[in-house]
Design a protein around this motif. Structure first.
Motif, PDB file in Angstrom:
ATOM      1  N   ALA A 145      21.621  16.365 -39.655  1.00 47.66           N
ATOM      2  CA  ALA A 145      22.699  15.511 -40.232  1.00 47.66           C
ATOM      3  C   ALA A 145      24.157  15.799 -40.125  1.00 47.66           C
ATOM      4  O   ALA A 145      24.857  15.097 -40.186  1.00 47.66           O
ATOM      5  CB  ALA A 145      22.126  15.283 -41.629  1.00 47.66           C
ATOM      6  N   ASP A 146      24.156  17.125 -40.165  1.00 44.37           N
ATOM      7  CA  ASP A 146      25.440  17.646 -40.120  1.00 44.37           C
ATOM      8  C   ASP A 146      26.232  17.395 -38.886  1.00 44.37           C
ATOM      9  O   ASP A 146      27.428  16.985 -38.520  1.00 44.37           O
ATOM     10  CB  ASP A 146      25.409  19.018 -40.478  1.00 44.37           C
ATOM     11  CG  ASP A 146      25.364  19.581 -41.778  1.00 44.37           C
ATOM     12  OD1 ASP A 146      25.323  18.543 -42.725  1.00 44.37           O
ATOM     13  OD2 ASP A 146      25.159  20.924 -42.188  1.00 44.37           O
ATOM     14  N   LEU A 147      25.381  17.577 -37.580  1.00 43.90           N
ATOM     15  CA  LEU A 147      25.839  17.130 -36.427  1.00 43.90           C
ATOM     16  C   LEU A 147      26.328  15.854 -36.247  1.00 43.90           C
ATOM     17  O   LEU A 147      27.062  15.450 -35.338  1.00 43.90           O
ATOM     18  CB  LEU A 147      24.875  17.649 -35.345  1.00 43.90           C
ATOM     19  CG  LEU A 147      24.749  19.176 -35.401  1.00 43.90           C
ATOM     20  CD1 LEU A 147      23.303  19.436 -34.506  1.00 43.90           C
ATOM     21  CD2 LEU A 147      25.933  19.717 -34.732  1.00 43.90           C
ATOM     22  N   LEU A 148      25.511  14.797 -37.148  1.00 46.54           N
ATOM     23  CA  LEU A 148      25.822  13.542 -36.821  1.00 46.54           C
ATOM     24  C   LEU A 148      26.714  12.935 -37.712  1.00 46.54           C
ATOM     25  O   LEU A 148      27.210  11.629 -37.832  1.00 46.54           O
ATOM     26  CB  LEU A 148      24.453  12.839 -36.592  1.00 46.54           C
ATOM     27  CG  LEU A 148      23.588  13.091 -35.692  1.00 46.54           C
ATOM     28  CD1 LEU A 148      22.189  12.404 -35.945  1.00 46.54           C
ATOM     29  CD2 LEU A 148      23.944  12.666 -34.216  1.00 46.54           C
ATOM     30  N   GLU A 149      27.253  13.704 -38.709  1.00 41.22           N
ATOM     31  CA  GLU A 149      28.038  13.337 -40.160  1.00 41.22           C
ATOM     32  C   GLU A 149      29.188  12.345 -39.378  1.00 41.22           C
ATOM     33  O   GLU A 149      29.553  11.663 -39.975  1.00 41.22           O
ATOM     34  CB  GLU A 149      28.485  14.287 -40.791  1.00 41.22           C
ATOM     35  CG  GLU A 149      29.056  13.855 -41.974  1.00 41.22           C
ATOM     36  CD  GLU A 149      29.374  15.142 -42.834  1.00 41.22           C
ATOM     37  OE1 GLU A 149      29.974  14.716 -44.095  1.00 41.22           O
ATOM     38  OE2 GLU A 149      29.529  16.273 -42.513  1.00 41.22           O
ATOM     39  N   GLU A 150      29.699  13.053 -38.352  1.00 41.21           N
ATOM     40  CA  GLU A 150      31.303  12.190 -37.951  1.00 41.21           C
ATOM     41  C   GLU A 150      31.158  11.223 -36.876  1.00 41.21           C
ATOM     42  O   GLU A 150      31.786  10.269 -36.978  1.00 41.21           O
ATOM     43  CB  GLU A 150      32.205  13.310 -37.471  1.00 41.21           C
ATOM     44  CG  GLU A 150      32.740  14.295 -38.761  1.00 41.21           C
ATOM     45  CD  GLU A 150      33.759  15.242 -38.301  1.00 41.21           C
ATOM     46  OE1 GLU A 150      34.136  15.288 -37.095  1.00 41.21           O
ATOM     47  OE2 GLU A 150      34.240  16.152 -39.041  1.00 41.21           O
ATOM     48  N   CYS A 151      30.008  11.321 -35.941  1.00 42.61           N
ATOM     49  CA  CYS A 151      29.857  10.572 -34.937  1.00 42.61           C
ATOM     50  C   CYS A 151      28.549  10.481 -34.478  1.00 42.61           C
ATOM     51  O   CYS A 151      28.043  11.624 -34.455  1.00 42.61           O
ATOM     52  CB  CYS A 151      30.964  10.668 -33.853  1.00 42.61           C
ATOM     53  SG  CYS A 151      30.672  12.071 -33.165  1.00 42.61           S
TER      54      CYS A 151
END
Length: 329
Positions: free
Chosen positions: A23-29
């Motif tokens: 989720a952290d890796l996908l938070e911005e894009c």
């Protein structure tokens, strides 16, 4: 029944995603599988199957190019998101916790927590020997406390006290909320040394360190004097009756004659078919720790043994957090 049992695999998917920080890796894009696999050092084929399953339950979403983004419920796994359950997911999904659940049948036969059977020592002794997991435990419990704290402060008037001692208060979520809402109140946070070390920066970051004393103590033996209210939030549930009474007696010795004790915990409904979530939490307690959730009558019995008298009980909007207020007899 099948769908209820099959959710064990969904829980494991949540855990793996939490550990990998998806989720952290996908938070911005959005990101593609190969990019995510490289970032998490995982096999792209296995990772895609995990992400696909999470997308089926709206945790993630996949676009036409095979890239994934956060879905409606995926935000809860972002580390710093309000109400994040990432650390809680990592706590209960961890191998150590799951090994305790795996011995549920043996626990029923021996009358001991599965965690203790699996690891040869009680839960808190295990935490003292495994610092990384202990830190995960504190962060996981903090996630729940961060969510509970505003609701508890709305349900109880803490401003009537001059100094509040939060016994076994973890990293201070409830006490921080109280001090921020009640600027005239001072606090005392009491917990294990490792937990206090994690709590200190949280108070300093909010400018509350001058209004709160942080104390390392064995709450089974003694707690600090100097408060007119002593709070035990979700503490007694972790201990069998004799140890729970010890903690209460320690509070009794420290508390002044005019002081108040606030026990914040579930009130188990003796009837079946009600409070399903609370009943499941009680099972979790049974397999991991020697205590358990109690009925109001059982909690009042412990209070009586320790020299307290219950004077009030308030339900809150939290299923497992009623507030029992007691005074010295």
């Amino acid at each position: 029944v099948f769908w209820t049992l099959a959710r064990v695999y969904l829980a494991r998917a949540y855990y793996v995603a939490a550990e990998l920080g998806i989720a952290d890796l996908l938070e911005e894009c959005p990101r593609g599988v190969d990019e995510l696999a490289e970032a998490t050092r995982t096999d792209p084929r296995f990772l895609y199957r995990l992400l696909r399953a999470l997308a089926a339950f709206n945790v993630l979403a996949e676009d036409d190019q095979g890239c994934f983004r956060l879905g409606p419920s995926g935000q809860a796994l972002v580390t710093h998101a309000p109400g994040s359950v990432r650390h809680w997911t990592m706590l209960v999904g961890h191998r150590a916790w799951q090994q305790g659940l795996a011995l549920a049948l043996e626990a029923m036969g021996q009358g001991k927590p599965g965690f203790e059977l699996a690891h040869g020592r009680p839960f808190y002794a295990y935490l003292r020997e495994h610092g990384d997991y202990a830190r995960t435990f504190v962060r996981g419990m903090s996630a729940w406390s961060d969510w509970h704290a505003p609701q508890l402060v709305r349900a109880c008037d803490f401003s009537r006290f001059a100094t509040i001692a939060d016994i076994g208060g973890g990293n201070g979520s409830l006490l921080i909320e109280i001090l921020q809402r009640c600027p005239q109140v001072r606090g005392i946070l009491v917990d294990q040394p490792e937990t206090i070390a994690q709590a200190r920066p949280r108070f300093e970051a909010r400018g509350l360190d001058r209004r709160c004393t942080l104390v390392s103590a064995d709450i089974l033996q003694a707690v600090p004097e100097g408060a007119d209210a002593y709070v035990l939030k979700h503490v007694l549930r972790d201990w069998a009756d004799p140890q729970a009474v010890q903690i209460l007696k320690a509070c009794h010795r420290a508390m002044p004659a005019h002081g108040r004790l606030l026990v914040i915990d579930a009130l188990l409904d003796p009837a079946n078919g009600t409070d399903r979530l609370v009943k499941l939490i009680d099972l979790e307690q049974m397999f991991i720790l020697p205590g358990g959730l109690r009925t109001q009558k059982e909690l009042e019995g412990l209070l009586d043994q320790a020299g307290f008298r219950r004077i009030d009980v308030r339900r809150t909007s939290i299923a497992d957090a009623a507030i029992l207020e007691a005074v010295k007899r």
